[in-house]
Design a protein around this motif. Sequence first.
Motif, PDB file in Angstrom:
ATOM      1  N   GLU A  54     -29.951   3.784  72.480  1.00 13.19           N
ATOM      2  CA  GLU A  54     -29.720   5.016  71.689  1.00 13.19           C
ATOM      3  C   GLU A  54     -28.635   5.652  72.516  1.00 13.19           C
ATOM      4  O   GLU A  54     -28.161   6.559  72.090  1.00 13.19           O
ATOM      5  CB  GLU A  54     -31.030   5.783  71.313  1.00 13.19           C
ATOM      6  N   THR A  55     -28.378   5.286  73.745  1.00 14.58           N
ATOM      7  CA  THR A  55     -27.343   5.862  74.526  1.00 14.58           C
ATOM      8  C   THR A  55     -25.861   5.488  74.217  1.00 14.58           C
ATOM      9  O   THR A  55     -24.982   6.142  74.697  1.00 14.58           O
ATOM     10  CB  THR A  55     -27.785   5.580  76.199  1.00 14.58           C
ATOM     11  N   GLU A  56     -25.841   4.364  73.560  1.00  7.29           N
ATOM     12  CA  GLU A  56     -24.373   3.794  73.145  1.00  7.29           C
ATOM     13  C   GLU A  56     -24.070   4.719  72.023  1.00  7.29           C
ATOM     14  O   GLU A  56     -24.420   4.364  70.658  1.00  7.29           O
ATOM     15  CB  GLU A  56     -24.776   2.153  72.635  1.00  7.29           C
ATOM     16  N   THR A  57     -22.717   5.109  71.953  1.00  7.97           N
ATOM     17  CA  THR A  57     -22.208   6.040  71.009  1.00  7.97           C
ATOM     18  C   THR A  57     -21.178   5.092  70.413  1.00  7.97           C
ATOM     19  O   THR A  57     -20.688   5.490  69.178  1.00  7.97           O
ATOM     20  CB  THR A  57     -21.656   7.116  71.462  1.00  7.97           C
ATOM     21  N   CYS A  58     -20.671   4.004  71.090  1.00  6.67           N
ATOM     22  CA  CYS A  58     -19.743   3.307  70.261  1.00  6.67           C
ATOM     23  C   CYS A  58     -18.203   3.925  70.351  1.00  6.67           C
ATOM     24  O   CYS A  58     -17.264   3.390  69.621  1.00  6.67           O
ATOM     25  CB  CYS A  58     -19.895   2.897  68.973  1.00  6.67           C
ATOM     26  N   ALA A  59     -18.204   4.650  71.280  1.00  8.25           N
ATOM     27  CA  ALA A  59     -16.800   5.515  71.514  1.00  8.25           C
ATOM     28  C   ALA A  59     -15.823   4.475  72.102  1.00  8.25           C
ATOM     29  O   ALA A  59     -16.350   3.696  72.934  1.00  8.25           O
ATOM     30  CB  ALA A  59     -17.011   6.466  72.718  1.00  8.25           C
ATOM     31  N   GLY A  60     -14.579   4.378  71.532  1.00 16.51           N
ATOM     32  CA  GLY A  60     -13.652   3.400  71.909  1.00 16.51           C
ATOM     33  C   GLY A  60     -13.702   1.948  71.228  1.00 16.51           C
ATOM     34  O   GLY A  60     -12.815   1.170  71.477  1.00 16.51           O
ATOM     35  N   TRP A  61     -14.632   1.890  70.387  1.00 15.50           N
ATOM     36  CA  TRP A  61     -14.985   0.538  69.695  1.00 15.50           C
ATOM     37  C   TRP A  61     -13.847   0.464  68.651  1.00 15.50           C
ATOM     38  O   TRP A  61     -13.500   1.513  67.782  1.00 15.50           O
ATOM     39  CB  TRP A  61     -16.376   0.490  68.975  1.00 15.50           C
ATOM     40  N   ASP A  62     -13.131  -0.567  68.384  1.00 15.87           N
ATOM     41  CA  ASP A  62     -12.202  -0.756  67.321  1.00 15.87           C
ATOM     42  C   ASP A  62     -12.953  -1.235  66.168  1.00 15.87           C
ATOM     43  O   ASP A  62     -13.823  -1.588  65.995  1.00 15.87           O
ATOM     44  CB  ASP A  62     -11.124  -1.698  67.744  1.00 15.87           C
ATOM     45  N   ALA A  63     -12.014  -1.435  64.923  1.00 22.50           N
ATOM     46  CA  ALA A  63     -12.820  -1.707  63.729  1.00 22.50           C
ATOM     47  C   ALA A  63     -13.405  -3.037  63.473  1.00 22.50           C
ATOM     48  O   ALA A  63     -14.327  -3.212  62.906  1.00 22.50           O
ATOM     49  CB  ALA A  63     -11.594  -1.601  62.632  1.00 22.50           C
ATOM     50  N   GLY A  64     -12.664  -4.065  64.392  1.00 19.42           N
ATOM     51  CA  GLY A  64     -13.125  -5.307  64.311  1.00 19.42           C
ATOM     52  C   GLY A  64     -14.603  -5.315  64.907  1.00 19.42           C
ATOM     53  O   GLY A  64     -15.679  -6.064  64.374  1.00 19.42           O
ATOM     54  N   ARG A  65     -14.657  -4.570  66.085  1.00 17.86           N
ATOM     55  CA  ARG A  65     -16.230  -4.701  66.802  1.00 17.86           C
ATOM     56  C   ARG A  65     -17.138  -3.725  65.836  1.00 17.86           C
ATOM     57  O   ARG A  65     -18.296  -4.275  65.657  1.00 17.86           O
ATOM     58  CB  ARG A  65     -16.124  -3.980  68.152  1.00 17.86           C
ATOM     59  N   MET A  66     -16.668  -2.908  65.265  1.00 21.98           N
ATOM     60  CA  MET A  66     -17.684  -1.912  64.067  1.00 21.98           C
ATOM     61  C   MET A  66     -17.985  -2.827  62.931  1.00 21.98           C
ATOM     62  O   MET A  66     -18.970  -2.925  62.604  1.00 21.98           O
ATOM     63  CB  MET A  66     -17.070  -0.574  63.887  1.00 21.98           C
ATOM     64  N   GLN A  67     -16.914  -3.636  62.360  1.00 25.85           N
ATOM     65  CA  GLN A  67     -17.425  -4.468  61.548  1.00 25.85           C
ATOM     66  C   GLN A  67     -18.305  -5.548  61.552  1.00 25.85           C
ATOM     67  O   GLN A  67     -19.407  -5.886  61.057  1.00 25.85           O
ATOM     68  CB  GLN A  67     -16.080  -5.257  60.762  1.00 25.85           C
ATOM     69  N   MET A  68     -18.149  -5.944  62.870  1.00 25.33           N
ATOM     70  CA  MET A  68     -19.203  -7.139  63.495  1.00 25.33           C
ATOM     71  C   MET A  68     -20.700  -6.425  63.457  1.00 25.33           C
ATOM     72  O   MET A  68     -21.854  -6.959  62.919  1.00 25.33           O
ATOM     73  CB  MET A  68     -18.811  -7.710  64.657  1.00 25.33           C
ATOM     74  N   LEU A  69     -20.478  -5.242  63.885  1.00 27.16           N
ATOM     75  CA  LEU A  69     -22.049  -4.446  64.157  1.00 27.16           C
ATOM     76  C   LEU A  69     -22.577  -4.233  62.709  1.00 27.16           C
ATOM     77  O   LEU A  69     -23.662  -4.395  62.551  1.00 27.16           O
ATOM     78  CB  LEU A  69     -21.778  -3.092  64.829  1.00 27.16           C
ATOM     79  N   TYR A  70     -21.579  -3.753  61.912  1.00 25.08           N
ATOM     80  CA  TYR A  70     -22.066  -3.720  60.558  1.00 25.08           C
ATOM     81  C   TYR A  70     -22.570  -4.786  59.588  1.00 25.08           C
ATOM     82  O   TYR A  70     -23.857  -4.827  59.178  1.00 25.08           O
ATOM     83  CB  TYR A  70     -20.846  -3.285  59.519  1.00 25.08           C
ATOM     84  N   ASP A  71     -21.853  -6.082  60.036  1.00 27.73           N
ATOM     85  CA  ASP A  71     -22.604  -7.189  59.688  1.00 27.73           C
ATOM     86  C   ASP A  71     -23.688  -7.690  59.944  1.00 27.73           C
ATOM     87  O   ASP A  71     -24.780  -8.059  59.174  1.00 27.73           O
ATOM     88  CB  ASP A  71     -21.581  -8.368  59.627  1.00 27.73           C
ATOM     89  N   LYS A  72     -24.228  -7.295  61.369  1.00 23.21           N
ATOM     90  CA  LYS A  72     -25.401  -7.390  61.701  1.00 23.21           C
ATOM     91  C   LYS A  72     -26.646  -6.667  61.057  1.00 23.21           C
ATOM     92  O   LYS A  72     -27.607  -7.048  60.903  1.00 23.21           O
ATOM     93  CB  LYS A  72     -25.612  -7.400  63.345  1.00 23.21           C
ATOM     94  N   THR A  73     -26.034  -5.407  61.096  1.00 27.02           N
ATOM     95  CA  THR A  73     -27.034  -4.601  60.406  1.00 27.02           C
ATOM     96  C   THR A  73     -27.311  -4.616  59.318  1.00 27.02           C
ATOM     97  O   THR A  73     -28.709  -4.893  58.707  1.00 27.02           O
ATOM     98  CB  THR A  73     -26.528  -3.076  60.795  1.00 27.02           C
ATOM     99  N   SER A  74     -26.651  -5.070  58.158  1.00 26.27           N
ATOM    100  CA  SER A  74     -26.787  -5.526  56.863  1.00 26.27           C
ATOM    101  C   SER A  74     -27.514  -6.571  56.855  1.00 26.27           C
ATOM    102  O   SER A  74     -28.381  -6.899  55.916  1.00 26.27           O
ATOM    103  CB  SER A  74     -25.140  -5.695  56.089  1.00 26.27           C
ATOM    104  N   GLU A  75     -27.361  -7.707  57.616  1.00 22.86           N
ATOM    105  CA  GLU A  75     -28.240  -8.822  57.487  1.00 22.86           C
ATOM    106  C   GLU A  75     -29.466  -8.309  57.710  1.00 22.86           C
ATOM    107  O   GLU A  75     -30.473  -8.887  57.233  1.00 22.86           O
ATOM    108  CB  GLU A  75     -27.899  -9.867  58.584  1.00 22.86           C
ATOM    109  N   LEU A  76     -29.728  -7.617  58.872  1.00 27.45           N
ATOM    110  CA  LEU A  76     -31.224  -7.090  59.057  1.00 27.45           C
ATOM    111  C   LEU A  76     -31.832  -6.087  58.026  1.00 27.45           C
ATOM    112  O   LEU A  76     -32.847  -6.574  57.335  1.00 27.45           O
ATOM    113  CB  LEU A  76     -31.318  -6.153  60.215  1.00 27.45           C
TER     114      LEU A  76
END
Length: 107
Positions: free
Chosen positions: A39-61
Amino acid sequence: MSGRPQKRTYVGIDQDEYGGMTPTGAIVKDAWIFGLLPETETCAGWDAGRMQMLYDKTSELWAQYHYRADALPEDIRARHERIHREAMARARELGWSPDAMVGEDES
């Protein structure tokens, strides 16, 4: 000036509109809920590709629980409730109103 387009990155949930009450902020909160990120990770500086990968993982869950918070195991459901309760309280402190967002996409 280089002429190359600047790579857009996420500002971080703590700097996002109303403390993350955006679609990208929801991805970060979901990652916290499922324990994919601390919960300390804000994702500041993450690009769209990295955010998309995170979205894909959360969607699977979420799919495993049919996208229903009430179907989550107790520990994850409790974390979900706490994270969203805290996020809404922070957003309200910053002037967010859930009712104001309802008609935004209809203009």
